[in-house]
Design a protein around this motif. Structure first.
Motif, PDB file in Angstrom:
ATOM      1  N   GLN A 175       0.818  -1.219   0.000  1.00 47.90           N
ATOM      2  CA  GLN A 175       0.000   0.000   0.000  1.00 47.90           C
ATOM      3  C   GLN A 175       0.851   1.268   0.000  1.00 47.90           C
ATOM      4  OE1 GLN A 175      -3.704  -0.027  -0.058  1.00 47.90           O
ATOM      5  NE2 GLN A 175      -2.955  -1.964  -0.860  1.00 47.90           N
ATOM      6  N   THR A 176       1.758   1.371  -0.946  1.00 49.44           N
ATOM      7  CA  THR A 176       2.626   2.547  -1.031  1.00 49.44           C
ATOM      8  C   THR A 176       1.922   3.689  -1.754  1.00 49.44           C
ATOM      9  OG1 THR A 176       3.576   1.666  -3.077  1.00 49.44           O
ATOM     10  CG2 THR A 176       4.744   1.183  -1.035  1.00 49.44           C
ATOM     11  N   SER A 177       2.334   4.920  -1.460  1.00 49.63           N
ATOM     12  CA  SER A 177       1.783   6.077  -2.153  1.00 49.63           C
ATOM     13  C   SER A 177       2.314   6.122  -3.582  1.00 49.63           C
ATOM     14  CB  SER A 177       2.164   7.371  -1.415  1.00 49.63           C
ATOM     15  OG  SER A 177       3.565   7.542  -1.431  1.00 49.63           O
ATOM     16  N   LYS A 178       1.622   6.852  -4.456  1.00 47.24           N
ATOM     17  CA  LYS A 178       2.014   6.910  -5.867  1.00 47.24           C
ATOM     18  C   LYS A 178       3.407   7.492  -6.051  1.00 47.24           C
ATOM     19  CE  LYS A 178      -2.683   7.196  -7.718  1.00 47.24           C
ATOM     20  NZ  LYS A 178      -3.647   8.004  -8.528  1.00 47.24           N
ATOM     21  N   ASN A 179       3.811   8.344  -5.127  1.00 50.25           N
ATOM     22  CA  ASN A 179       5.132   8.995  -5.243  1.00 50.25           C
ATOM     23  C   ASN A 179       6.285   8.004  -5.107  1.00 50.25           C
ATOM     24  OD1 ASN A 179       3.897  11.497  -5.508  1.00 50.25           O
ATOM     25  ND2 ASN A 179       3.907  11.867  -3.298  1.00 50.25           N
ATOM     26  N   THR A 204       5.773   4.466  -5.389  1.00 52.98           N
ATOM     27  CA  THR A 204       5.415   3.164  -5.952  1.00 52.98           C
ATOM     28  C   THR A 204       6.486   2.633  -6.894  1.00 52.98           C
ATOM     29  OG1 THR A 204       3.017   3.484  -5.752  1.00 52.98           O
ATOM     30  CG2 THR A 204       3.785   1.933  -7.425  1.00 52.98           C
ATOM     31  N   PHE A 205       6.907   3.467  -7.844  1.00 48.26           N
ATOM     32  CA  PHE A 205       7.886   3.008  -8.832  1.00 48.26           C
ATOM     33  C   PHE A 205       9.265   2.811  -8.213  1.00 48.26           C
ATOM     34  CE2 PHE A 205       4.640   4.762 -11.672  1.00 48.26           C
ATOM     35  CZ  PHE A 205       4.537   3.723 -12.598  1.00 48.26           C
ATOM     36  N   LEU A 232       2.611  -2.369  -7.904  1.00 43.12           N
ATOM     37  CA  LEU A 232       2.135  -1.471  -8.964  1.00 43.12           C
ATOM     38  C   LEU A 232       0.642  -1.181  -8.846  1.00 43.12           C
ATOM     39  CD1 LEU A 232       4.001  -2.739 -12.164  1.00 43.12           C
ATOM     40  CD2 LEU A 232       4.416  -0.632 -10.878  1.00 43.12           C
ATOM     41  N   GLU A 233      -0.122  -2.222  -8.492  1.00 39.20           N
ATOM     42  CA  GLU A 233      -1.579  -2.088  -8.459  1.00 39.20           C
ATOM     43  C   GLU A 233      -2.127  -1.779  -7.068  1.00 39.20           C
ATOM     44  OE1 GLU A 233      -3.349  -2.105 -11.165  1.00 39.20           O
ATOM     45  OE2 GLU A 233      -1.660  -2.630 -12.482  1.00 39.20           O
ATOM     46  N   ASN A 234      -1.233  -1.767  -6.046  1.00 33.37           N
ATOM     47  CA  ASN A 234      -1.637  -1.615  -4.641  1.00 33.37           C
ATOM     48  C   ASN A 234      -2.500  -2.764  -4.140  1.00 33.37           C
ATOM     49  OD1 ASN A 234      -0.299   0.528  -3.519  1.00 33.37           O
ATOM     50  ND2 ASN A 234      -1.783   2.043  -4.170  1.00 33.37           N
TER      51      ASN A 234
END
Length: 310
Positions: free
Chosen positions: A18-22, A24-25, A86-88
């Motif tokens: 459950q990482t934030s979009k910032n 994630t990559f 990638l998809e959470n």
């Protein structure tokens, strides 16, 4: 009556990290790098052991089997985890989840047996050097490895068949990045007493007994080393088993960190992050430790590089 939804579930949602979009990559490429490095490192050890005649010894034969086990372990866990990052979340069928746990449990059990056999190899080499060639012959090594693989995968398969007979109910959301035993049992609305009893028996067979054998082997090894009169001789002998001892310490240390964490609920999230230690870190560290601390492997690497450069 259990508060769970008693409707049988067919799919499971693994939440991952459950990482934030910032980030994630960043997390994705970090784990991807770990995965690629682990596969390449362990594959390199297998190739070196096969390539060099100087590495055609029981210790390196067992090491190559450990590398195969590490590759199976991380391949079972990480690709699906990358998708979850990638998809959470990632969706798996119940059967796929149980299958993932089967290969995870079997490879972990196999690693326990291989580390035990490797400690016995070091015990014979240091404490019984005159009998080493006779006892640790090619036939014994082959039989031991085949037995370890068969024993691990067959016994765990029996356990998995018991788990597959459980009924699984909602909610079908699991806060983990792979299908470990606790997350699977939390989804069950059946009586899990037999499953937990079998888990305890397997833990004794593949965890406790091998660990005791390793400890006893190293007690004899340490006593033998201290009987060597020269400090240089002691260091030389100890260097032959230092890599294996380091791997054993990391492997069992990470396992104890996970399964000795008390309680559930809030600590389950801590357990999830501790699980990274033995699913990602240990397979990554094994080839690094053996490559950095082993003179024979270093010589073979230099020889391969020299051959490729000309």
């Amino acid at each position: 009556m259990d508060e769970k939804n008693m409707t049988a579930i067919t799919v499971i949602h693994l939440l991952g990290f459950q990482t934030s979009k910032n980030v994630t990559f960043v997390v994705f490429f970090l784990f991807l790098m770990f995965y690629c490095t682990t596969i390449c490192g362990n594959l390199l050890i297998i190739i070196m052991v096969s390539y060099s005649k100087t590495l055609h010894s029981p210790m390196y034969f067992f090491l190559s089997q450990l590398s195969v086990s590490d590759m199976l372990l991380i391949t079972d866990v990480v690709p699906n985890m990358l998708h979850a990052v990638l998809e959470n979340t990632t969706i798996m069928t119940v059967s796929d989840c149980i299958t993932q746990f089967y290969f995870f449990a079997a490879t972990e059990s196999l690693e326990c047996l291989l580390l035990t056999v490797m400690s016995y190899d070091r015990y014979l080499a240091i404490c019984k050097p005159l009998h080493y060639t006779l006892l640790m012959n090619h036939q014994f090594c082959l039989i031991t490895v085949i037995t370890s693989w068969s024993f691990s995968f067959l016994l765990v398969l029996i356990y998995i068949l018991t788990i597959s007979k459980l009924q699984f109910c909602g909610p079908n959301v699991v806060d983990h990045f792979f299908c470990d035993l606790d997350p699977i049992l939390q989804l069950s609305c059946s009586d899990t007493t037999i499953v937990q009893l079998e888990a305890t028996i397997l833990s004794v067979i593949f965890g406790v007994i091998p660990f005791i054998v390793i400890i006893v082997s190293y007690v004899y090894i340490i006593v033998t080393i201290f009987e060597i009169p020269s400090i240089t001789g002691r260091q030389k002998v100890f260097s032959t088993c230092s890599s294996h001892l380091t791997v054993v310490f990391i492997f069992y240390g990470t396992m104890f960190c996970v399964y000795l964490v008390p309680g559930r609920g809030q600590s389950l999230n801590i357990t999830k992050y501790f699980s990274l230690l033995y699913t990602v870190l240990t397979p990554l560290m094994n080839p690094i430790i053996y490559s950095l601390r082993n003179k024979d492997l270093k010589k073979v690497v230099r020889k391969i590089i020299n051959n490729l450069s000309f």
